[in-house]
Design an enzyme around this catalytic site. Structure first.
Site, mmCIF file in Angstrom:
data_model
loop_
_atom_site.group_PDB
_atom_site.id
_atom_site.type_symbol
_atom_site.label_atom_id
_atom_site.label_comp_id
_atom_site.label_asym_id
_atom_site.label_seq_id
_atom_site.Cartn_x
_atom_site.Cartn_y
_atom_site.Cartn_z
ATOM 1 C CG HIS A 83 86.485 87.781 143.377
ATOM 2 N ND1 HIS A 83 87.758 87.789 142.873
ATOM 3 C CD2 HIS A 83 86.628 87.641 144.728
ATOM 4 C CE1 HIS A 83 88.624 87.688 143.861
ATOM 5 N NE2 HIS A 83 87.974 87.579 145.014
HETATM 6 P P1 TYD Z 1 88.142 89.251 148.984
HETATM 7 O O1 TYD Z 1 88.925 89.805 147.838
HETATM 8 O O2 TYD Z 1 86.656 89.119 148.798
HETATM 9 O O3 TYD Z 1 88.774 87.861 149.435
HETATM 10 P P2 TYD Z 1 88.779 86.482 148.607
HETATM 11 O O4 TYD Z 1 89.171 86.839 147.205
HETATM 12 O O5 TYD Z 1 89.783 85.629 149.272
HETATM 13 O O6 TYD Z 1 87.428 85.905 148.698
HETATM 14 O O7 TYD Z 1 88.450 90.159 150.247
HETATM 15 C C1 TYD Z 1 87.939 89.854 151.535
HETATM 16 C C2 TYD Z 1 87.881 91.155 152.329
HETATM 17 O O8 TYD Z 1 89.183 91.707 152.512
HETATM 18 C C3 TYD Z 1 87.038 92.237 151.663
HETATM 19 O O9 TYD Z 1 86.260 92.859 152.665
HETATM 20 C C4 TYD Z 1 88.041 93.221 151.144
HETATM 21 C C5 TYD Z 1 89.243 93.051 152.040
HETATM 22 N N1 TYD Z 1 90.516 93.259 151.321
HETATM 23 C C6 TYD Z 1 91.258 94.410 151.528
HETATM 24 O O10 TYD Z 1 90.872 95.303 152.319
HETATM 25 N N2 TYD Z 1 92.453 94.569 150.865
HETATM 26 C C7 TYD Z 1 92.914 93.630 150.002
HETATM 27 O O11 TYD Z 1 94.003 93.796 149.405
HETATM 28 C C8 TYD Z 1 92.119 92.444 149.772
HETATM 29 C C9 TYD Z 1 92.560 91.367 148.818
HETATM 30 C C10 TYD Z 1 90.935 92.306 150.452
#
Ligand code: TYD
Length: 134
Positions: free
Chosen positions: A50
């Site tokens: 992303h």
């Molecule tokens: P995501 O940012 O999609 O993870 P990655 O970048 O590793 O693929 O986040 C995964 C899940 O965690 C999503 O449901 C949102 C949650 N999340 C939070 O609640 N707080 C945070 O600070 C982060 C980074 C993610």
């Protein structure tokens, strides 16, 4: 700072072991609003495909290794992180994936924003459209 940059962190070495640190404004180009970490990643998994509209990040491989692949809308670049005293600064509006996690790797991610799902761009075509219109 508008380009992705590897920032070398201080290393304090003595016979008791090593110590590294970062602080704002010494090493970090932004004030810290949030810290999270990624661990226990199963072999072969890819995380974080992303971009962020506003958020800037700083990523360190505190343990083990992984690759951060960045795309600026035109070309991609791979950064292999495997030292706990090297951090990768990522400006806003870069598509980023994290992959090739080694066993027991620990990714520390520092952000200048609180978590906000509205700041994510999760569709690569949408990202390229927005980036190349800037
Ligand atoms: P995501 O940012 O999609 O993870 P990655 O970048 O590793 O693929 O986040 C995964 C899940 O965690 C999503 O449901 C949102 C949650 N999340 C939070 O609640 N707080 C945070 O600070 C982060 C980074 C993610």
């Amino acid at each position: 700072m508008t380009e992705p940059t590897i920032i070398n962190l201080p290393k304090i070495l003595d016979r008791r072991g090593n110590l590294s640190f970062f602080e704002y404004p010494g090493q970090l180009p932004f004030e810290i609003a949030r810290t999270y970490w990624i661990y226990d990643v199963p072999g072969g998994e890819i995380r974080g495909s992303h971009a962020f509209k506003e958020q800037q990040e700083f990523i360190i491989a505190l343990s083990g290794s992984f690759d951060v692949v960045l795309h600026d809308g035109k070309k991609g670049e791979r950064f292999s992180l495997n030292r706990s005293y090297h951090g990768l600064y990522i400006p806003r509006m870069y598509w980023r994936s994290m992959e090739n996690f080694s066993t027991n790797s620990l990714a520390l991610i520092i952000s200048d924003k609180q978590y906000d799902e509205n700041d994510y761009i999760r569709n690569f075509e949408e990202f390229k459209k927005q980036k190349n219109n800037v």
